[in-house]
Design a protein around this motif. Structure first.
Motif, mmCIF file in Angstrom:
data_model
loop_
_atom_site.group_PDB
_atom_site.id
_atom_site.type_symbol
_atom_site.label_atom_id
_atom_site.label_comp_id
_atom_site.label_asym_id
_atom_site.label_seq_id
_atom_site.Cartn_x
_atom_site.Cartn_y
_atom_site.Cartn_z
ATOM 1 N N ARG A 46 65.922 0.292 35.526
ATOM 2 C CA ARG A 46 67.352 0.613 35.665
ATOM 3 C C ARG A 46 67.945 0.068 36.964
ATOM 4 O O ARG A 46 69.137 0.184 37.201
ATOM 5 N N LYS A 47 67.061 -0.491 37.824
ATOM 6 C CA LYS A 47 67.466 -1.008 39.144
ATOM 7 C C LYS A 47 68.119 0.083 39.985
ATOM 8 O O LYS A 47 69.126 -0.131 40.641
ATOM 9 N N ASP A 48 67.485 1.256 39.978
ATOM 10 C CA ASP A 48 67.997 2.423 40.692
ATOM 11 C C ASP A 48 67.240 2.628 42.006
ATOM 12 O O ASP A 48 66.326 3.456 42.110
ATOM 13 N N ALA A 49 67.637 1.853 43.014
ATOM 14 C CA ALA A 49 66.970 1.919 44.319
ATOM 15 C C ALA A 49 67.092 3.297 44.952
ATOM 16 O O ALA A 49 66.138 3.789 45.565
ATOM 17 N N GLU A 50 68.243 3.934 44.800
ATOM 18 C CA GLU A 50 68.447 5.242 45.426
ATOM 19 C C GLU A 50 67.499 6.299 44.861
ATOM 20 O O GLU A 50 66.998 7.141 45.600
ATOM 21 N N ALA A 51 67.246 6.256 43.561
ATOM 22 C CA ALA A 51 66.330 7.223 42.957
ATOM 23 C C ALA A 51 64.922 7.054 43.524
ATOM 24 O O ALA A 51 64.232 8.045 43.789
ATOM 25 N N ILE A 52 64.509 5.819 43.732
ATOM 26 C CA ILE A 52 63.180 5.564 44.299
ATOM 27 C C ILE A 52 63.141 6.019 45.755
ATOM 28 O O ILE A 52 62.190 6.686 46.182
ATOM 29 N N LYS A 53 64.156 5.684 46.513
ATOM 30 C CA LYS A 53 64.198 6.071 47.935
ATOM 31 C C LYS A 53 64.108 7.581 48.107
ATOM 32 O O LYS A 53 63.450 8.068 49.031
ATOM 33 N N GLU A 54 64.765 8.323 47.237
ATOM 34 C CA GLU A 54 64.762 9.790 47.330
ATOM 35 C C GLU A 54 63.373 10.387 47.171
ATOM 36 O O GLU A 54 63.098 11.471 47.676
ATOM 37 N N LYS A 55 62.485 9.705 46.467
ATOM 38 C CA LYS A 55 61.140 10.222 46.220
ATOM 39 C C LYS A 55 60.211 10.048 47.420
ATOM 40 O O LYS A 55 59.174 10.690 47.502
ATOM 41 N N PHE A 56 60.557 9.163 48.345
ATOM 42 C CA PHE A 56 59.711 8.937 49.506
ATOM 43 C C PHE A 56 59.800 10.115 50.470
ATOM 44 O O PHE A 56 60.844 10.738 50.617
ATOM 45 N N TYR A 65 58.928 -0.064 57.978
ATOM 46 C CA TYR A 65 59.789 -1.103 58.525
ATOM 47 C C TYR A 65 60.569 -1.772 57.387
ATOM 48 O O TYR A 65 59.984 -2.129 56.364
ATOM 49 N N ASN A 66 61.874 -1.909 57.541
ATOM 50 C CA ASN A 66 62.753 -2.520 56.530
ATOM 51 C C ASN A 66 62.663 -1.793 55.186
ATOM 52 O O ASN A 66 62.616 -2.422 54.125
ATOM 53 N N PHE A 67 62.646 -0.481 55.233
ATOM 54 C CA PHE A 67 62.476 0.356 54.044
ATOM 55 C C PHE A 67 63.432 -0.039 52.911
ATOM 56 O O PHE A 67 62.991 -0.331 51.801
ATOM 57 N N SER A 68 64.722 -0.069 53.165
ATOM 58 C CA SER A 68 65.698 -0.369 52.103
ATOM 59 C C SER A 68 65.521 -1.774 51.546
ATOM 60 O O SER A 68 65.608 -1.984 50.335
ATOM 61 N N LYS A 69 65.263 -2.741 52.423
ATOM 62 C CA LYS A 69 65.077 -4.121 51.959
ATOM 63 C C LYS A 69 63.836 -4.244 51.084
ATOM 64 O O LYS A 69 63.818 -4.998 50.116
ATOM 65 N N LYS A 70 62.792 -3.498 51.417
ATOM 66 C CA LYS A 70 61.563 -3.553 50.618
ATOM 67 C C LYS A 70 61.766 -2.915 49.245
ATOM 68 O O LYS A 70 61.252 -3.424 48.247
ATOM 69 N N ILE A 71 62.519 -1.824 49.183
ATOM 70 C CA ILE A 71 62.836 -1.211 47.883
ATOM 71 C C ILE A 71 63.655 -2.191 47.047
ATOM 72 O O ILE A 71 63.398 -2.376 45.851
ATOM 73 N N ASP A 72 64.640 -2.828 47.664
ATOM 74 C CA ASP A 72 65.455 -3.820 46.950
ATOM 75 C C ASP A 72 64.592 -4.963 46.422
ATOM 76 O O ASP A 72 64.748 -5.402 45.285
ATOM 77 N N ARG A 73 63.654 -5.426 47.248
ATOM 78 C CA ARG A 73 62.770 -6.519 46.817
ATOM 79 C C ARG A 73 61.878 -6.055 45.665
ATOM 80 O O ARG A 73 61.660 -6.803 44.707
ATOM 81 N N LEU A 74 61.372 -4.851 45.746
ATOM 82 C CA LEU A 74 60.561 -4.294 44.668
ATOM 83 C C LEU A 74 61.324 -4.362 43.343
ATOM 84 O O LEU A 74 60.804 -4.831 42.330
ATOM 85 N N LEU A 166 54.092 -5.712 48.604
ATOM 86 C CA LEU A 166 54.410 -6.432 47.374
ATOM 87 C C LEU A 166 53.773 -7.824 47.380
ATOM 88 O O LEU A 166 54.018 -8.614 48.279
ATOM 89 N N TRP A 167 52.972 -8.114 46.372
ATOM 90 C CA TRP A 167 52.354 -9.419 46.167
ATOM 91 C C TRP A 167 51.713 -9.931 47.439
ATOM 92 O O TRP A 167 51.049 -9.187 48.133
ATOM 93 N N ASP A 168 51.909 -11.177 47.781
ATOM 94 C CA ASP A 168 51.337 -11.693 49.015
ATOM 95 C C ASP A 168 52.356 -11.501 50.127
ATOM 96 O O ASP A 168 52.993 -12.416 50.612
ATOM 97 N N TYR A 169 52.481 -10.252 50.518
ATOM 98 C CA TYR A 169 53.563 -9.772 51.364
ATOM 99 C C TYR A 169 53.549 -10.301 52.779
ATOM 100 O O TYR A 169 54.516 -10.152 53.486
ATOM 101 N N THR A 170 52.487 -10.922 53.205
ATOM 102 C CA THR A 170 52.444 -11.392 54.582
ATOM 103 C C THR A 170 53.328 -12.606 54.808
ATOM 104 O O THR A 170 53.569 -12.995 55.939
ATOM 105 N N GLU A 171 53.822 -13.248 53.744
ATOM 106 C CA GLU A 171 54.667 -14.416 53.892
ATOM 107 C C GLU A 171 56.137 -14.064 54.096
ATOM 108 O O GLU A 171 56.950 -14.927 54.336
ATOM 109 N N SER A 172 56.501 -12.819 53.990
ATOM 110 C CA SER A 172 57.903 -12.398 54.068
ATOM 111 C C SER A 172 58.265 -11.883 55.447
ATOM 112 O O SER A 172 57.478 -11.223 56.102
ATOM 113 N N GLU A 173 59.499 -12.168 55.862
ATOM 114 C CA GLU A 173 59.980 -11.648 57.139
ATOM 115 C C GLU A 173 60.142 -10.126 57.097
ATOM 116 O O GLU A 173 60.286 -9.485 58.125
ATOM 117 N N LEU A 174 60.082 -9.527 55.935
ATOM 118 C CA LEU A 174 60.194 -8.082 55.819
ATOM 119 C C LEU A 174 59.002 -7.363 56.453
ATOM 120 O O LEU A 174 59.055 -6.173 56.721
#
Length: 176
Positions: A46-56, A65-74, A166-174
């Motif tokens: 459903r692309k509901d980032a807020e619902a996922i964030k609320e569960k953390f 670090y970069n919590f919101s950006k990582k949820i968006d990327r997920l 997420l995946w090979d996450y070391t390549e991301s500036e996140l």
């Protein structure tokens, strides 16, 4: 009532036979893990980032670090897949001077056209030592069949700080 009967029957059978297991349908921890993974799969679809964030947990929200950006990327990069999946649920409970901590680590494997993945979440259901850790602590998705990862890739564990891997996450500036 059916659950209670199943547990009673299992106990009675175990008196005569060793190795009786409680069926997954009766195990409340497995039901909770299944509900968690179904929620995540649905929220991502459903692309509901807020619902996922609320569960953390409050602790995870503060320390990732970069919590919101990582949820968006997920949500944006989650591989398209369909079909059934079976959840593998593990649980760890420990005590530190009488203070109980209980952690669930459900996961499931799935595939898309290009690869096979494992989707895993760590969340706390009980924490007498630190109530701010109750809730989702970490999410990890990795390509199960990749032959080579960056050196920092590993299975996130109990002793690690919370994060969204997420995946090979070391390549991301996140992640820097």
């Amino acid at each position: 009532m059916k659950k209670l009967l199943a547990v009673i029957m299992c106990f009675i059978i175990s008196l005569g036979i060793t190795g009786c297991e409680i069926p997954k349908a009766v195990d409340p921890d497995y039901a909770d893990a299944q509900k968690t993974m179904e929620f995540l799969a649905d929220a991502i679809e459903r692309k509901d980032a807020e619902a996922i964030k609320e569960k953390f947990s409050p602790y995870a929200k503060e320390h990732i670090y970069n919590f919101s950006k990582k949820i968006d990327r997920l949500i944006e990069e989650f591989p398209q897949w369909s079909g059934e999946y079976e959840i593998t649920a593990t649980y760890q409970r420990w005590s530190n001077h009488g203070k109980i901590t209980y952690m669930h680590t459900p996961s499931f494997d799935f595939s898309d056209e290009n690869s096979s993945y494992r989707f895993r979440v760590i969340y706390y259901t009980e924490s007498d030592e630190d109530k701010s850790k109750l809730g989702y602590y970490s999410i990890q998705i990795f390509d199960r069949l990749a032959e080579d990862y960056s050196k920092e890739v590993y299975m996130h564990g109990v002793e690690d700080e919370p994060d969204i891997w997420l995946w090979d996450y070391t390549e991301s500036e996140l992640y820097y």
